[in-house]
Design a protein around this motif. Structure first.
Motif, PDB file in Angstrom:
ATOM      1  N   TYR A 163       0.967  -0.971   0.149  1.00  0.00           N
ATOM      2  CA  TYR A 163       0.045   0.130  -0.045  1.00  0.00           C
ATOM      3  C   TYR A 163       0.944   1.382   0.151  1.00  0.00           C
ATOM      4  CZ  TYR A 163      -3.925  -3.076   0.947  1.00  0.00           C
ATOM      5  OH  TYR A 163      -4.985  -4.036   0.703  1.00  0.00           O
ATOM      6  N   PHE A 164       2.249   1.383   0.659  1.00  0.00           N
ATOM      7  CA  PHE A 164       2.980   2.272   0.595  1.00  0.00           C
ATOM      8  C   PHE A 164       3.566   2.385  -0.946  1.00  0.00           C
ATOM      9  CE2 PHE A 164       3.277   2.738   5.060  1.00  0.00           C
ATOM     10  CZ  PHE A 164       3.765   4.171   5.406  1.00  0.00           C
ATOM     11  N   GLY A 165       3.807   1.507  -1.309  1.00  0.00           N
ATOM     12  CA  GLY A 165       4.225   1.305  -2.834  1.00  0.00           C
ATOM     13  C   GLY A 165       3.119   2.181  -3.836  1.00  0.00           C
ATOM     14  N   LEU A 166       1.951   1.816  -3.703  1.00  0.00           N
ATOM     15  CA  LEU A 166       0.709   2.273  -4.505  1.00  0.00           C
ATOM     16  C   LEU A 166       0.923   3.891  -4.281  1.00  0.00           C
ATOM     17  CD1 LEU A 166      -2.120   0.055  -3.791  1.00  0.00           C
ATOM     18  CD2 LEU A 166      -0.625   0.060  -5.908  1.00  0.00           C
ATOM     19  N   CYS A 167       0.859   4.570  -2.985  1.00  0.00           N
ATOM     20  CA  CYS A 167       0.856   6.006  -2.740  1.00  0.00           C
ATOM     21  C   CYS A 167       2.206   6.265  -3.256  1.00  0.00           C
ATOM     22  CB  CYS A 167       1.037   6.039  -1.269  1.00  0.00           C
ATOM     23  SG  CYS A 167      -0.571   5.347  -0.579  1.00  0.00           S
ATOM     24  N   VAL A 168       3.300   5.757  -3.302  1.00  0.00           N
ATOM     25  CA  VAL A 168       4.616   6.386  -3.924  1.00  0.00           C
ATOM     26  C   VAL A 168       4.606   6.166  -5.295  1.00  0.00           C
ATOM     27  CG1 VAL A 168       7.291   5.831  -4.212  1.00  0.00           C
ATOM     28  CG2 VAL A 168       5.971   5.628  -1.856  1.00  0.00           C
ATOM     29  N   GLY A 170       2.106   6.831  -7.000  1.00  0.00           N
ATOM     30  CA  GLY A 170       1.139   7.914  -7.267  1.00  0.00           C
ATOM     31  C   GLY A 170       1.702   9.165  -7.192  1.00  0.00           C
ATOM     32  N   ILE A 171       2.522   9.602  -6.217  1.00  0.00           N
ATOM     33  CA  ILE A 171       3.413  10.598  -5.939  1.00  0.00           C
ATOM     34  C   ILE A 171       4.325  10.895  -7.136  1.00  0.00           C
ATOM     35  CG2 ILE A 171       5.046  11.706  -4.349  1.00  0.00           C
ATOM     36  CD1 ILE A 171       3.498  10.378  -2.043  1.00  0.00           C
ATOM     37  N   SER A 172       5.023   9.754  -7.548  1.00  0.00           N
ATOM     38  CA  SER A 172       6.013   9.957  -8.511  1.00  0.00           C
ATOM     39  C   SER A 172       5.451  10.255  -9.956  1.00  0.00           C
ATOM     40  CB  SER A 172       6.749   8.421  -8.736  1.00  0.00           C
ATOM     41  OG  SER A 172       7.420   8.200  -7.459  1.00  0.00           O
ATOM     42  N   VAL A 173       4.254   9.784 -10.172  1.00  0.00           N
ATOM     43  CA  VAL A 173       3.678  10.148 -11.619  1.00  0.00           C
ATOM     44  C   VAL A 173       2.944  11.360 -11.490  1.00  0.00           C
ATOM     45  CG1 VAL A 173       1.794   9.383 -13.163  1.00  0.00           C
ATOM     46  CG2 VAL A 173       3.323   7.692 -11.935  1.00  0.00           C
ATOM     47  N   LEU A 174       2.523  12.095 -10.270  1.00  0.00           N
ATOM     48  CA  LEU A 174       1.948  13.184 -10.231  1.00  0.00           C
ATOM     49  C   LEU A 174       2.469  14.562 -10.852  1.00  0.00           C
ATOM     50  CD1 LEU A 174      -0.728  14.602  -9.274  1.00  0.00           C
ATOM     51  CD2 LEU A 174       0.476  14.939  -7.121  1.00  0.00           C
ATOM     52  N   PRO A 175       3.790  14.686 -10.648  1.00  0.00           N
ATOM     53  CA  PRO A 175       4.513  16.000 -11.081  1.00  0.00           C
ATOM     54  C   PRO A 175       4.153  15.715 -12.616  1.00  0.00           C
ATOM     55  CG  PRO A 175       5.990  15.083  -9.411  1.00  0.00           C
ATOM     56  CD  PRO A 175       4.831  14.001  -9.607  1.00  0.00           C
ATOM     57  N   PHE A 176       4.715  14.497 -13.284  1.00  0.00           N
ATOM     58  CA  PHE A 176       4.602  14.343 -14.759  1.00  0.00           C
ATOM     59  C   PHE A 176       3.223  14.619 -15.281  1.00  0.00           C
ATOM     60  CE2 PHE A 176       8.219  11.713 -13.575  1.00  0.00           C
ATOM     61  CZ  PHE A 176       9.251  12.120 -14.509  1.00  0.00           C
ATOM     62  N   LEU A 177       2.172  14.269 -14.629  1.00  0.00           N
ATOM     63  CA  LEU A 177       0.655  14.397 -15.213  1.00  0.00           C
ATOM     64  C   LEU A 177       0.649  16.106 -15.012  1.00  0.00           C
ATOM     65  CD1 LEU A 177      -0.971  11.745 -13.365  1.00  0.00           C
ATOM     66  CD2 LEU A 177      -0.607  11.962 -15.687  1.00  0.00           C
ATOM     67  N   LEU A 178       1.069  16.518 -13.997  1.00  0.00           N
ATOM     68  CA  LEU A 178       0.959  18.095 -14.038  1.00  0.00           C
ATOM     69  C   LEU A 178       1.647  18.805 -14.998  1.00  0.00           C
ATOM     70  CD1 LEU A 178       0.956  18.855 -10.050  1.00  0.00           C
ATOM     71  CD2 LEU A 178      -1.072  18.580 -11.655  1.00  0.00           C
ATOM     72  N   TYR A 179       3.007  18.283 -15.135  1.00  0.00           N
ATOM     73  CA  TYR A 179       3.753  19.130 -16.378  1.00  0.00           C
ATOM     74  C   TYR A 179       3.239  18.741 -17.500  1.00  0.00           C
ATOM     75  CZ  TYR A 179       7.863  20.011 -18.924  1.00  0.00           C
ATOM     76  OH  TYR A 179       9.028  20.703 -19.974  1.00  0.00           O
ATOM     77  N   PHE A 180       2.825  17.544 -18.027  1.00  0.00           N
ATOM     78  CA  PHE A 180       2.048  17.430 -19.268  1.00  0.00           C
ATOM     79  C   PHE A 180       0.804  18.206 -19.457  1.00  0.00           C
ATOM     80  CE2 PHE A 180       4.225  13.071 -19.107  1.00  0.00           C
ATOM     81  CZ  PHE A 180       5.438  13.798 -19.736  1.00  0.00           C
ATOM     82  N   LEU A 181       0.124  18.573 -18.329  1.00  0.00           N
ATOM     83  CA  LEU A 181      -1.011  19.149 -18.353  1.00  0.00           C
ATOM     84  C   LEU A 181      -0.943  20.600 -18.877  1.00  0.00           C
ATOM     85  CD1 LEU A 181      -4.070  19.682 -17.965  1.00  0.00           C
ATOM     86  CD2 LEU A 181      -3.967  19.656 -15.642  1.00  0.00           C
ATOM     87  N   MET A 182       0.077  21.142 -18.086  1.00  0.00           N
ATOM     88  CA  MET A 182       0.533  22.429 -18.137  1.00  0.00           C
ATOM     89  C   MET A 182       1.113  22.884 -19.715  1.00  0.00           C
ATOM     90  SD  MET A 182      -0.242  24.266 -15.623  1.00  0.00           S
ATOM     91  CE  MET A 182       0.670  25.920 -15.938  1.00  0.00           C
ATOM     92  N   VAL A 215      12.162  15.831  -8.597  1.00  0.00           N
ATOM     93  CA  VAL A 215      13.318  15.524  -7.722  1.00  0.00           C
ATOM     94  C   VAL A 215      12.628  14.868  -6.529  1.00  0.00           C
ATOM     95  CG1 VAL A 215      15.383  16.450  -6.567  1.00  0.00           C
ATOM     96  CG2 VAL A 215      15.041  17.071  -8.941  1.00  0.00           C
ATOM     97  N   SER A 216      11.835  15.370  -5.787  1.00  0.00           N
ATOM     98  CA  SER A 216      11.312  14.883  -4.619  1.00  0.00           C
ATOM     99  C   SER A 216      10.790  13.531  -4.654  1.00  0.00           C
ATOM    100  CB  SER A 216      10.383  15.973  -4.043  1.00  0.00           C
ATOM    101  OG  SER A 216      11.149  17.349  -3.686  1.00  0.00           O
ATOM    102  N   ALA A 217       9.705  13.579  -5.728  1.00  0.00           N
ATOM    103  CA  ALA A 217       9.087  12.369  -6.030  1.00  0.00           C
ATOM    104  C   ALA A 217       9.827  11.254  -6.304  1.00  0.00           C
ATOM    105  CB  ALA A 217       8.313  12.517  -7.112  1.00  0.00           C
ATOM    106  N   PHE A 218      11.153  11.176  -7.034  1.00  0.00           N
ATOM    107  CA  PHE A 218      11.702  10.316  -7.479  1.00  0.00           C
ATOM    108  C   PHE A 218      12.922  10.043  -6.207  1.00  0.00           C
ATOM    109  CE2 PHE A 218      10.561  10.129 -11.611  1.00  0.00           C
ATOM    110  CZ  PHE A 218      10.815   9.137 -12.269  1.00  0.00           C
ATOM    111  N   GLY A 219      13.113  11.097  -5.243  1.00  0.00           N
ATOM    112  CA  GLY A 219      13.982  10.637  -4.036  1.00  0.00           C
ATOM    113  C   GLY A 219      12.995   9.951  -3.382  1.00  0.00           C
ATOM    114  N   ILE A 220      11.716  10.098  -2.970  1.00  0.00           N
ATOM    115  CA  ILE A 220      10.763   9.298  -2.506  1.00  0.00           C
ATOM    116  C   ILE A 220      10.518   7.699  -2.819  1.00  0.00           C
ATOM    117  CG2 ILE A 220       8.430   8.768  -1.588  1.00  0.00           C
ATOM    118  CD1 ILE A 220       8.002  11.755  -1.507  1.00  0.00           C
TER     119      ILE A 220
END
Length: 359
Positions: A163-168, A170-182, A215-220
């Motif tokens: 379950y931690f992995g699912l959250c991680v 999601g966090i890792s993909v989120l910046p890319f989704l926001l970036y591609f949206l922008m 950077v933060s997402a990939f650190g996590i």
């Protein structure tokens, strides 16, 4: 599909054992009952009833902590009334099992084997034999209890990491989704020629929040991978201390925060120019953009890197990172994965600063 089948499927997905009969536990009760029937003839009725009450009616099939505790108590009660031939036979059987399981105090039980070598049915000898048998039985029961406990810990920890992995992720993909949206909002749809990259790629360098987010997402992500890898490598020796020191939710949160901060600091070490080289990214070239997929024209002429008439748009476009962005994300992952990368880098930076002051 019936409701019971759905319930069984759900329990399997959660890692919990389904509601099914456990033949191992039932057989243990059956074997113990056979031994008891051979031993009870010499006991008074009151003693027989006390032990008889320990046997469940009907036979227990469910495998739980309470059911195993009941079996252990009955085994010890029956062991305390075994005759001399039964004690010798059962002790030797348990000794073979103890050797296979490699009990920590096996040597002490090996010394007790000599008690069963001479056939001595005196009261003192039988008392010593019973004491040796009960001690061995108790150690084996404790070994099996610890093994079941460790198995449960591994199962619970694996579920927690899942379950931690699912959250991680999601966090890792989120910046890319926001970036591609922008990016899609900023892209003006201008026609491009071979080699062109859409103007939206500058969003990364013009808005550093996206860089810090990735950077933060990939650190996590690096931290999480290190925890999972350590769990997989040490799964056979995994125990209570490991759970308490590394895999409790609060400890995992702290480790994830540590990795995120490490990647964050490493990013600024790169930005400041304190560390650099061909292995490290050039932050000025970090970008992600929409690139047209070009194809050779029907003339079968080899594609040219220049804008010529032999190249035709394929009608496809892709969003792709540059090499420098890939390097940045890899180093961010390593900053989280390695507990010593950022501290060692800071130590070397401090040492260089001290040397420059002395000069």
């Amino acid at each position: 599909m019936s409701f019971l089948s759905l319930r069984s499927l759900g329990s399997r997905l959660r890692g919990a054992p389904p509601d099914e009969k456990n033949e191992v536990l039932a057989h243990e009760w059956l074997s113990l009952e056979t031994i008891w029937k051979a031993a009870r003839a010499t006991l008074p009725d009151t003693a027989q009833k006390e032990i008889e009450d320990l046997f469940p009616k009907p036979l227990v099939w469910k495998s739980g902590a309470e059911e195993w505790h009941m079996l252990n108590a009955a085994e010890q009660a029956v062991g305390s009334v075994l005759s001399e031939p039964q004690l010798t036979t059962e002790f030797m059987v348990l000794m073979e099992l103890a050797r296979i399981r490699k009990l920590a105090n096996l040597a002490a039980h090996e010394n007790n084997v000599k008690l069963f070598d001479p056939t001595d049915e005196s009261d003192a000898a039988i008392k010593r034999k019973r004491a040796a048998y009960i001690a061995l039985l108790d150690d084996l029961q404790r070994w099996f209890i610890n093994r079941r406990f460790s198995r449960k810990l591994r199962s619970e920890t694996a579920s927690r990491l899942f379950y931690f992995g699912l959250c991680v992720m999601g966090i890792s993909v989120l910046p890319f989704l926001l970036y591609f949206l922008m990016f899609s909002l900023k892209f003006d749809g201008t026609s491009m020629v071979p080699g062109d990259v859409a103007k939206g790629h500058k969003l990364f360098s013009s808005n550093p929040l996206f860089g810090l987010g990735m950077v933060s997402a990939f650190g996590i992500l690096g931290v999480y991978f290190s925890r999972v890898m350590r769990f997989q490598m040490n799964i056979q020796t995994f125990g209570f201390e490991d759970v308490m020191t590394e895999y409790q939710p609060r400890m995992l949160y702290v480790r994830l925060l540590y990795g995120m901060i490490g990647a964050f600091v490493f990013y600024f070490l790169l930005r400041s120019g304190i560390i650099g080289g061909s292995a490290f990214p050039d932050l000025a070239n970090i970008s992600v953009g929409e690139q047209i997929v070009w194809q050779a024209s029907a003339t079968d002429i080899s594609p040219s890197p220049l804008h010529t008439k032999v190249m035709d748009p394929s009608g496809l476009s892709i969003l792709g990172p540059t090499v420098d962005l890939a390097k940045l994300l890899v180093w961010s992952f390593l900053a989280g994965f390695s507990e010593r990368l950022v501290p060692d880098t800071l130590d070397r930076t401090e040492a260089r600063a001290k040397n420059s002051d002395h000069e």
